[in-house]
Design a protein around this motif. Structure first.
Motif, PDB file in Angstrom:
ATOM      1  N   GLU A  84       0.829  -1.205   0.000  1.00 55.76           N
ATOM      2  CA  GLU A  84       0.000   0.000   0.000  1.00 55.76           C
ATOM      3  C   GLU A  84       0.862   1.254   0.000  1.00 55.76           C
ATOM      4  N   ARG A 123       3.869   1.553  -1.243  1.00 59.26           N
ATOM      5  CA  ARG A 123       4.452   1.677  -2.587  1.00 59.26           C
ATOM      6  C   ARG A 123       3.429   2.249  -3.562  1.00 59.26           C
ATOM      7  N   ARG A 124       2.201   1.774  -3.508  1.00 59.11           N
ATOM      8  CA  ARG A 124       1.168   2.291  -4.403  1.00 59.11           C
ATOM      9  C   ARG A 124       0.900   3.774  -4.142  1.00 59.11           C
ATOM     10  N   ARG A 125       0.924   4.205  -2.880  1.00 58.22           N
ATOM     11  CA  ARG A 125       0.739   5.631  -2.573  1.00 58.22           C
ATOM     12  C   ARG A 125       1.890   6.471  -3.145  1.00 58.22           C
ATOM     13  N   ARG A 126       3.120   5.962  -2.999  1.00 58.78           N
ATOM     14  CA  ARG A 126       4.286   6.690  -3.549  1.00 58.78           C
ATOM     15  C   ARG A 126       4.187   6.800  -5.064  1.00 58.78           C
ATOM     16  N   GLN A 127       3.787   5.726  -5.714  1.00 60.29           N
ATOM     17  CA  GLN A 127       3.668   5.740  -7.175  1.00 60.29           C
ATOM     18  C   GLN A 127       2.559   6.693  -7.630  1.00 60.29           C
ATOM     19  N   ALA A 128       1.472   6.731  -6.907  1.00 60.24           N
ATOM     20  CA  ALA A 128       0.356   7.587  -7.272  1.00 60.24           C
ATOM     21  C   ALA A 128       0.701   9.063  -7.112  1.00 60.24           C
ATOM     22  N   SER A 129       1.597   9.367  -6.184  1.00 58.07           N
ATOM     23  CA  SER A 129       1.921  10.776  -5.944  1.00 58.07           C
ATOM     24  C   SER A 129       3.070  11.277  -6.825  1.00 58.07           C
ATOM     25  N   SER A 130       3.708  10.387  -7.563  1.00 55.56           N
ATOM     26  CA  SER A 130       4.827  10.861  -8.414  1.00 55.56           C
ATOM     27  C   SER A 130       4.426  11.035  -9.844  1.00 55.56           C
TER      28      SER A 130
END
Length: 115
Positions: A106, A108-115
């Motif tokens: 979760e 990792r998915r948040r980091r990817q969504a914010s970049s």
């Protein structure tokens, strides 16, 4: 990667595959393959072990000049770790680590969504 290597070879570009999925790579029929019996994602060696990584890359490059037969597979002589305990835990998901893995995914998915 194996299919890319085959396509490159069909256009006269010499290739060598360095990897850990012996059955998959051999099934695809790449011309030259250095097999390392390591966890997937670590075909050259353990993270940070630059000496082993350099030796495996060197062996792969040497295959470019010594492989005389199609579908040549050479096995790296190295072990991933001094012991084989990584095999028992590789890709293991159970009650002892399920929550930590879920939380890491979760995050990792948040980091990817914010970049």
């Amino acid at each position: 990667m194996s299919l890319v290597a085959r396509e490159l070879e069909s256009h006269g570009i010499t290739t060598v595959v360095l990897g850990s999925a012996l059955d998959v790579v051999e099934y695809c029929g790449v011309p030259r393959f250095l097999f390392t019996d390591f966890p997937l994602g670590n075909p050259c060696g353990p993270p940070g072990d630059r000496a082993m990584q350099a030796l495996n890359v060197g062996m792969a490059l040497e295959l470019l000049s010594v492989a005389t037969e199609p579908r040549t597979t050479v096995r790296s002589p190295f072990q991933f770790r001094d012991d084989e305990s990584w095999r028992a835990n590789y890709a293991r998901v159970d009650d002892s680590n399920r929550e930590a893995l879920r939380a890491a995914g979760e995050a990792r998915r948040r980091r990817q969504a914010s970049s």
